[in-house]
Design a protein around this motif. Sequence first.
Motif, PDB file in Angstrom:
ATOM      1  N   ASN A  90      -6.046  -1.607  -1.882  1.00 25.00           N
ATOM      2  CA  ASN A  90      -5.877  -3.020  -1.558  1.00 25.00           C
ATOM      3  C   ASN A  90      -4.888  -3.236  -0.421  1.00 25.00           C
ATOM      4  OD1 ASN A  90      -3.331  -2.670  -2.876  1.00 25.00           O
ATOM      5  ND2 ASN A  90      -4.333  -3.133  -4.839  1.00 25.00           N
ATOM      6  N   THR A  91      -4.444  -2.151   0.220  1.00 23.81           N
ATOM      7  CA  THR A  91      -3.579  -2.240   1.394  1.00 23.81           C
ATOM      8  C   THR A  91      -3.884  -1.056   2.298  1.00 23.81           C
ATOM      9  OG1 THR A  91      -1.286  -2.343   2.185  1.00 23.81           O
ATOM     10  CG2 THR A  91      -1.714  -0.950   0.276  1.00 23.81           C
ATOM     11  N   LEU A  92      -3.547  -1.194   3.578  1.00 24.85           N
ATOM     12  CA  LEU A  92      -3.705  -0.074   4.509  1.00 24.85           C
ATOM     13  C   LEU A  92      -2.352   0.483   4.939  1.00 24.85           C
ATOM     14  CD1 LEU A  92      -6.648  -1.346   6.750  1.00 24.85           C
ATOM     15  CD2 LEU A  92      -6.727   0.165   4.765  1.00 24.85           C
ATOM     16  N   ASN A  93      -1.300   0.072   4.263  1.00 23.70           N
ATOM     17  CA  ASN A  93       0.015   0.647   4.523  1.00 23.70           C
ATOM     18  C   ASN A  93       0.323   1.651   3.423  1.00 23.70           C
ATOM     19  OD1 ASN A  93       2.672   1.304   5.042  1.00 23.70           O
ATOM     20  ND2 ASN A  93       3.341  -0.801   5.386  1.00 23.70           N
ATOM     21  N   ALA A  94       0.246   2.930   3.766  1.00 18.37           N
ATOM     22  CA  ALA A  94       0.438   4.004   2.785  1.00 18.37           C
ATOM     23  C   ALA A  94       1.873   4.462   2.697  1.00 18.37           C
ATOM     24  CB  ALA A  94      -0.461   5.194   3.144  1.00 18.37           C
ATOM     25  N   ARG A  97       6.247   1.222  -1.136  1.00 26.23           N
ATOM     26  CA  ARG A  97       6.143   1.502  -2.566  1.00 26.23           C
ATOM     27  C   ARG A  97       5.011   0.743  -3.228  1.00 26.23           C
ATOM     28  NH1 ARG A  97       7.310  -0.330  -7.421  1.00 26.23           N
ATOM     29  NH2 ARG A  97       8.133  -2.307  -6.659  1.00 26.23           N
ATOM     30  N   THR A  98       4.801  -0.511  -2.855  1.00 26.93           N
ATOM     31  CA  THR A  98       3.847  -1.358  -3.565  1.00 26.93           C
ATOM     32  C   THR A  98       2.442  -1.212  -2.996  1.00 26.93           C
ATOM     33  OG1 THR A  98       4.414  -3.196  -2.110  1.00 26.93           O
ATOM     34  CG2 THR A  98       5.617  -3.018  -4.179  1.00 26.93           C
ATOM     35  N   GLY A  99       1.465  -1.680  -3.778  1.00 28.09           N
ATOM     36  CA  GLY A  99       0.070  -1.655  -3.347  1.00 28.09           C
ATOM     37  C   GLY A  99      -0.582  -0.311  -3.584  1.00 28.09           C
ATOM     38  N   ASP A 100      -1.894  -0.301  -3.376  1.00 24.74           N
ATOM     39  CA  ASP A 100      -2.698   0.917  -3.490  1.00 24.74           C
ATOM     40  C   ASP A 100      -3.364   1.152  -2.145  1.00 24.74           C
ATOM     41  OD1 ASP A 100      -2.766   1.297  -6.629  1.00 24.74           O
ATOM     42  OD2 ASP A 100      -3.141  -0.833  -6.247  1.00 24.74           O
ATOM     43  N   ALA A 101      -3.006   2.244  -1.508  1.00 23.19           N
ATOM     44  CA  ALA A 101      -3.554   2.569  -0.188  1.00 23.19           C
ATOM     45  C   ALA A 101      -4.605   3.667  -0.314  1.00 23.19           C
ATOM     46  CB  ALA A 101      -2.436   3.019   0.753  1.00 23.19           C
ATOM     47  N   PRO A 102      -5.524   3.753   0.636  1.00 20.68           N
ATOM     48  CA  PRO A 102      -6.522   4.828   0.585  1.00 20.68           C
ATOM     49  C   PRO A 102      -5.912   6.165   0.996  1.00 20.68           C
ATOM     50  CG  PRO A 102      -6.816   3.513   2.558  1.00 20.68           C
ATOM     51  CD  PRO A 102      -5.738   2.840   1.764  1.00 20.68           C
ATOM     52  N   PRO A 103      -6.374   7.260   0.417  1.00 18.11           N
ATOM     53  CA  PRO A 103      -5.920   8.579   0.857  1.00 18.11           C
ATOM     54  C   PRO A 103      -6.275   8.836   2.317  1.00 18.11           C
ATOM     55  CG  PRO A 103      -7.014   8.729  -1.273  1.00 18.11           C
ATOM     56  CD  PRO A 103      -7.271   7.342  -0.741  1.00 18.11           C
ATOM     57  N   ARG A 104      -5.498   9.715   2.923  1.00 19.41           N
ATOM     58  CA  ARG A 104      -5.660  10.238   4.276  1.00 19.41           C
ATOM     59  C   ARG A 104      -5.268   9.255   5.361  1.00 19.41           C
ATOM     60  NH1 ARG A 104      -5.652  13.278   0.995  1.00 19.41           N
ATOM     61  NH2 ARG A 104      -6.853  15.188   0.720  1.00 19.41           N
ATOM     62  N   MET A 105      -4.590   8.189   5.000  1.00 20.51           N
ATOM     63  CA  MET A 105      -4.088   7.281   6.021  1.00 20.51           C
ATOM     64  C   MET A 105      -3.140   8.008   6.977  1.00 20.51           C
ATOM     65  SD  MET A 105      -4.410   4.250   7.179  1.00 20.51           S
ATOM     66  CE  MET A 105      -5.289   3.494   5.811  1.00 20.51           C
ATOM     67  N   PHE A 229       5.845  -5.034   7.900  1.00 21.25           N
ATOM     68  CA  PHE A 229       5.731  -3.716   7.288  1.00 21.25           C
ATOM     69  C   PHE A 229       5.775  -3.894   5.779  1.00 21.25           C
ATOM     70  CE2 PHE A 229       7.580   0.422   5.921  1.00 21.25           C
ATOM     71  CZ  PHE A 229       6.639   1.269   6.469  1.00 21.25           C
ATOM     72  N   ASP A 230       4.630  -4.243   5.214  1.00 19.19           N
ATOM     73  CA  ASP A 230       4.545  -4.403   3.760  1.00 19.19           C
ATOM     74  C   ASP A 230       3.105  -4.139   3.345  1.00 19.19           C
ATOM     75  OD1 ASP A 230       2.971  -6.815   4.104  1.00 19.19           O
ATOM     76  OD2 ASP A 230       4.841  -7.896   4.474  1.00 19.19           O
ATOM     77  N   SER A 231       2.819  -4.371   2.069  1.00 18.40           N
ATOM     78  CA  SER A 231       1.498  -4.046   1.539  1.00 18.40           C
ATOM     79  C   SER A 231       0.635  -5.274   1.332  1.00 18.40           C
ATOM     80  CB  SER A 231       1.656  -3.311   0.201  1.00 18.40           C
ATOM     81  OG  SER A 231       2.304  -4.138  -0.742  1.00 18.40           O
ATOM     82  N   SER A 232       1.008  -6.387   1.955  1.00 18.74           N
ATOM     83  CA  SER A 232       0.346  -7.651   1.639  1.00 18.74           C
ATOM     84  C   SER A 232      -0.970  -7.870   2.358  1.00 18.74           C
ATOM     85  CB  SER A 232       1.296  -8.824   1.954  1.00 18.74           C
ATOM     86  OG  SER A 232       1.596  -8.862   3.347  1.00 18.74           O
TER      87      SER A 232
END
Length: 631
Positions: A90-94, A97-105, A229-232
């Motif tokens: 649900n975020t592209l900032n890997a 701390r917060t959010g769920d980013a995709p692997p391999r970013m 710079f956040d996960s929003s």
Amino acid sequence: MARTPSPGGLSRRDFLAAAGATIALPLFPGGSLANVPAGEALHGLSAFGDLKYPEGFGHFDYANPDAPKGGTFNFQPGYWYFNQNVLTFNTLNAFVRTGDAPPRMEVCFDTLMVRAYDEPDALYGLLAEHVTLSEDRNSFTFRLRPQARFHDGTPLTAEDAAFSYMLLKEKGHPQLALPLTELNEAVAEDEHTLRLTFSGRQAPRNILTVTSNPGYPVFSKTFIEENGFDSSRLVPLLGSGPYKVGRFSAGRYIEYDRVEDYWARDLGPMKGFNHFGRIRIDFYRDRNAGFEAFKKGDTLWREEFTARTWTTGYDFPAVREGRVVQTQIPQEKRPLLYGFVPNQRREQFRDARAREAISLCFDFEWTNRNLFYDVYTRSHSFFQNSPYMAEGLPSPEEQALLDRFRGQAPEAAFGEAVIQPVSDGSGRDRVRLREARRLLMEAGWTPRDGILHNEKGTRFTLEYLVRDEIFLRTDASFTENLRAIGIDASIRLVDASQYQSRQTGFDFDMISMAIGMEATPDADGLDQISHSRSAGVEGSYNFSGTADPVIDALIGIAGQARTRDELTVALKVLDRVLRARRDWIPNWHSANHRIAHWDMFGYGDNKPDYFFPVESLWWHDAEKAKAIGKA
């Protein structure tokens, strides 16, 4: 946001008081990178000064600069970092701390240096052409390559690098921020000169951690200042790496497109990698759905982690026709810690006897035979299958170090290395269950109406938190054994995002977790898992809540080691103490990666010993793809 639970009846300050009581001990003589010359411009660094590749080397031996470019690699990742999640995003900032980013970013970003996968701890300059160390090893000056560019064509400068380090220290994911605790300043001395200065209290080989991939990317200062710079938001950060974000749909799929004019493609540290024109990851919240996608050919490569599927599931037409192949590839020479983790922030798990009792309820022999087709081997060590695994009685060198902790470390650490006992294989070993119940009663738990209670009248509860239905099957007998000795035990399945949030916030009784360590474990990595300073930091790997001054001191001694022999002694002693404390309950391991893929890829025979990033090492073979109808 999940709140970090404080231990029952104790404040977090009380719980972490051990951090301020670290035992004062003479350390191995020496300091950070003691064998590395100061004042000399170096093209690489290693823990003990040994580098395989000379300055100006053409490419790493395991890379293939002649491999063809192109094709799509659609795969299911077997490992991930920081806030990344393999089930959804649900975020592209890997890097927060917060959010769920995709692997391999991380493939979208460059770092100052990169690891050599055929050496245990060597780094070579990528963004940094050279690095110079000060005499006191507290200041490191990097000369950046002037040709470095972001994907929008703007120059990557020392100012961007300095900004990125201070940003990660302040706002980065805890696994990135903690090793930067002692970074005093990051300064751009000119457009291409970066200086990192530390307090002198940093881990001795800290610089090897904070300059290399996959963490510590250099961001565009201008982009971050304009976009935050956040996960929003689902906005990709501007990078400079070999790939950039292409098409994506939140929680469903993401594609990374190869950057054709990547600025570093012909440099020795990057030449011969990143052959696929596109890397794609599809997200499946159900393990069976992911396997069905592979069978249909939507997914092209997967590492199989389910023993039953590996043994019985690969009997479908594409396998029988030879279009899908199964192979086993040796695991890397790196410690892998995998086990159950009781959360010592919860009162019922604080006594080591309770944790040992829980371990006695897990019948590995029955589980391996009946559920895993005997494909696994029982683990015992925090550094399993590595030179740092303690075995038998302590050597004279280990004994000398252990003796410094008489009366402070558990007595079990001074004898034979603790191993997990062998059961009778029945699934309900009555001898072990009786011993487990005895240990709990000795720790102050007494039965009442079939459930154990402490002197306050509190029930002994254990909720085992999982995020995949497969654990409901594989760990059901374990839970039944826990209930049989009087623990009010249950398994709770939650969705991927909730699991990530609760794991990050230490909001669980017990989880199972795998952590891959570096081939040469350093103090920064060990701090993340077992040091008292990380026990209260949400997002760290200290899932157990370990906060012990003996452990802190041993991590410090390992960090100060001047030679591999000294490091090995320190880590073996650390292993003995951690095993005696029962902080984790080791589960199992396999000697090989179990790989299945559609037969349309090329790959070299020279697999590196210390890492296996298949998406950057393999390539699309057009002839093979045509032969199996996947052109």
